[in-house]
Scaffold this motif. Structure first.
Motif, PDB file in Angstrom:
ATOM      1  N   VAL A   1       2.978   2.483   5.172  1.00  0.00           N
ATOM      2  CA  VAL A   1       3.888   3.157   6.099  1.00  0.00           C
ATOM      3  C   VAL A   1       3.446   4.607   6.166  1.00  0.00           C
ATOM      4  N   LEU A   2       2.938   4.999   7.322  1.00  0.00           N
ATOM      5  CA  LEU A   2       2.488   6.374   7.534  1.00  0.00           C
ATOM      6  C   LEU A   2       3.718   7.255   7.736  1.00  0.00           C
ATOM      7  N   PRO A   3       3.914   8.264   6.898  1.00  0.00           N
ATOM      8  CA  PRO A   3       5.148   9.054   6.993  1.00  0.00           C
ATOM      9  C   PRO A   3       5.137  10.032   8.156  1.00  0.00           C
ATOM     10  N   PHE A   4       6.305  10.269   8.716  1.00  0.00           N
ATOM     11  CA  PHE A   4       6.433  11.325   9.706  1.00  0.00           C
ATOM     12  C   PHE A   4       6.217  12.663   9.008  1.00  0.00           C
ATOM     13  N   ARG A   5       5.405  13.512   9.614  1.00  0.00           N
ATOM     14  CA  ARG A   5       5.075  14.802   9.037  1.00  0.00           C
ATOM     15  C   ARG A   5       5.821  15.924   9.771  1.00  0.00           C
ATOM     16  N   HIS A   6       5.906  17.043   9.113  1.00  0.00           N
ATOM     17  CA  HIS A   6       6.556  18.194   9.723  1.00  0.00           C
ATOM     18  C   HIS A   6       5.621  18.781  10.781  1.00  0.00           C
ATOM     19  N   ARG A   7       5.976  18.610  12.025  1.00  0.00           N
ATOM     20  CA  ARG A   7       5.199  19.158  13.137  1.00  0.00           C
ATOM     21  C   ARG A   7       6.090  20.084  13.945  1.00  0.00           C
ATOM     22  N   ALA A   8       5.596  21.254  14.257  1.00  0.00           N
ATOM     23  CA  ALA A   8       6.343  22.179  15.105  1.00  0.00           C
ATOM     24  C   ALA A   8       6.210  21.726  16.551  1.00  0.00           C
TER      25      ALA A   8
ATOM     26  N   ALA B   1       9.168  -3.462   1.474  1.00  0.00           N
ATOM     27  CA  ALA B   1      10.055  -2.514   2.144  1.00  0.00           C
ATOM     28  C   ALA B   1       9.402  -1.144   2.254  1.00  0.00           C
ATOM     29  N   ALA B   2       9.800  -0.408   3.293  1.00  0.00           N
ATOM     30  CA  ALA B   2       9.292   0.946   3.498  1.00  0.00           C
ATOM     31  C   ALA B   2       9.909   1.892   2.475  1.00  0.00           C
ATOM     32  N   ARG B   3       9.079   2.682   1.829  1.00  0.00           N
ATOM     33  CA  ARG B   3       9.573   3.713   0.914  1.00  0.00           C
ATOM     34  C   ARG B   3      10.021   4.964   1.667  1.00  0.00           C
ATOM     35  N   GLN B   4       9.615   5.078   2.926  1.00  0.00           N
ATOM     36  CA  GLN B   4       9.879   6.287   3.699  1.00  0.00           C
ATOM     37  C   GLN B   4       9.912   5.926   5.172  1.00  0.00           C
TER      38      GLN B   4
ATOM     39  N   ARG C   1       8.009   1.404  14.213  1.00  0.00           N
ATOM     40  CA  ARG C   1       8.732   2.503  13.569  1.00  0.00           C
ATOM     41  C   ARG C   1       9.779   1.934  12.615  1.00  0.00           C
ATOM     42  N   VAL C   2       9.835   2.468  11.405  1.00  0.00           N
ATOM     43  CA  VAL C   2      10.780   1.976  10.405  1.00  0.00           C
ATOM     44  C   VAL C   2      11.458   3.148   9.707  1.00  0.00           C
ATOM     45  N   ASP C   3      12.610   2.856   9.153  1.00  0.00           N
ATOM     46  CA  ASP C   3      13.315   3.802   8.295  1.00  0.00           C
ATOM     47  C   ASP C   3      13.075   3.425   6.843  1.00  0.00           C
ATOM     48  N   ALA C   4      13.335   4.346   5.940  1.00  0.00           N
ATOM     49  CA  ALA C   4      13.197   4.055   4.513  1.00  0.00           C
ATOM     50  C   ALA C   4      14.102   2.888   4.140  1.00  0.00           C
ATOM     51  N   GLY C   5      13.565   1.937   3.384  1.00  0.00           N
ATOM     52  CA  GLY C   5      14.318   0.775   2.961  1.00  0.00           C
ATOM     53  C   GLY C   5      14.214  -0.422   3.886  1.00  0.00           C
TER      54      GLY C   5
ATOM     55  N   GLY D   1       0.822  -1.201   0.000  1.00  0.00           N
ATOM     56  CA  GLY D   1       0.000   0.000   0.000  1.00  0.00           C
ATOM     57  C   GLY D   1       0.858   1.254   0.000  1.00  0.00           C
ATOM     58  N   PRO D   2       0.300   2.392   0.379  1.00  0.00           N
ATOM     59  CA  PRO D   2       1.048   3.651   0.390  1.00  0.00           C
ATOM     60  C   PRO D   2       2.298   3.567   1.250  1.00  0.00           C
ATOM     61  N   GLY D   3       3.408   4.007   0.686  1.00  0.00           N
ATOM     62  CA  GLY D   3       4.658   4.016   1.426  1.00  0.00           C
ATOM     63  C   GLY D   3       5.353   2.674   1.504  1.00  0.00           C
ATOM     64  N   VAL D   4       4.857   1.686   0.749  1.00  0.00           N
ATOM     65  CA  VAL D   4       5.439   0.332   0.784  1.00  0.00           C
ATOM     66  C   VAL D   4       5.752  -0.110  -0.641  1.00  0.00           C
ATOM     67  N   ALA D   5       6.920  -0.716  -0.828  1.00  0.00           N
ATOM     68  CA  ALA D   5       7.325  -1.225  -2.136  1.00  0.00           C
ATOM     69  C   ALA D   5       7.471  -2.735  -2.076  1.00  0.00           C
TER      70      ALA D   5
END
Length: 314
Positions: free
Chosen positions: A158-165, A90-93, A124-128, A74-78
């Motif tokens: 894989v739900l990506p980490f988003r830019h959060r202040a 594998a995680a794309r992100q 929690r995963v890293d890209a790849g 699905g999204p974020g997965v290869a």
């Protein structure tokens, strides 16, 4: 699929079921035996071979694994290339793995020849990084089985980490140690920036509900972290009281994660406020990571969600 011990002469076109030493050369399992192989085996004095032969409608192990992996990506997965009946996903992100545990259990219960192993939900995963693996146990499976499993597959994401202040507020009791405050800031900055988020630091304030409430009211950021000078042990304690005084609500005090038991989670409007457990001053994984990661990918975190963290929380 037919799996049998056959006379060498009858094995042409079949797959070698087990690795075999023939005239000093090792043939790998899965080798498709051609006429030359049959002649070589006979010349080496081998009378019989254990082989697998596909039947009409069967799909070979690599094609079956690839088909299922593609349906599960699905999204974020290869889906990676299949080999030896295995296809990894594998995680794309960088982010958190989202999956349907019930659907995965159903797939694994459908037929023992098809297996799917995954990381735990919201790992929690890293890209790849590999998040799941499809393994076909036999050399082939019925095409109808693959079709049915693909139709029922619930893709992993894989739900990506988003830019959060993110903002850090430290409270102090008496004469604060500059060294301790600096360590808290450094550890927190590394933790937050590892998620791709910036961290702002506000000046320390006294460990009182009124002063902390004032700081919370004006603090910038979508997520506010409070490093209290003293542990939070009651809803009437400083950090929960300050959240209420600032017009917010306390969602949860305490969590079944160790280290991390004394975390406090509240909300002021749509901003999350996390009272840090003492262990958050260490870079080692703890309950803060469980909550912070979910907030950064955009998941809601409720009291029920935290209560459910006990399995795997030690």
């Amino acid at each position: 699929m037919i799996f049998a011990d056959l006379p060498v002469a009858d094995a042409a076109g079949a797959l070698l079921a087990h690795s075999q030493l023939v005239a000093g050369q090792r043939w790998a399992k899965g080798r498709v035996l051609d006429a030359g192989d049959i002649a070589a085996a006979a010349a080496a004095g081998i009378a019989r071979l254990t082989v697998a032969r596909l039947e009409p409608g069967d799909i070979g192990e690599d094609d079956a694994a690839a088909a299922l992996a593609t349906a599960l990506a699905g999204p974020g997965v290869a889906a990676l290339a299949a080999a030896h009946g295995r296809a990894n996903l594998a995680a794309r992100q960088a982010g958190l793995v989202q999956l349907d545990a019930g659907a995965i259990a159903a797939l694994n219960a459908a037929d023992e020849a098809v297996t799917l192993g995954t990381l735990t939900p919201l790992a929690r995963v890293d890209a790849g990084e590999i998040v799941a693996t499809v393994k076909i146990i036999r050399y082939a499976v019925p095409g109808t089985l693959v079709t049915a499993l693909r139709a029922a597959a619930v893709p992993l994401a894989v739900l990506p980490f988003r830019h959060r202040a993110v903002t850090l507020i430290a409270t102090t009791l008496g004469a604060a140690s500059d060294k301790a405050l600096a360590k808290t800031l450094a550890v927190t900055r590394r933790r937050v920036e590892a998620l791709g988020c910036p961290l702002a630091e506000l000046p320390p304030c006294p460990h009182r509900a009124d002063t902390l409430a004032a700081a919370l009211t004006t603090a910038p950021g979508e997520i506010i972290l409070v490093a209290g000078a003293s542990a939070t042990v009651d809803r009437g304690d400083v950090i929960p009281a300050a959240i209420l005084a600032a017009g917010g609500r306390v969602e949860r005090l305490g969590m079944p994660v160790d280290p991390g038991n004394l975390l406090c989670l509240g909300f002021i409007g749509d901003r999350a406020v996390i009272g840090l457990p003492g262990c958050a001053r260490s870079p080692k994984r703890n309950g803060l990571d469980f909550v912070l990661e979910r907030l950064v990918v955009g998941l809601a975190v409720t009291s029920a969600d935290i209560a459910a963290m006990g399995v795997g929380g030690l």
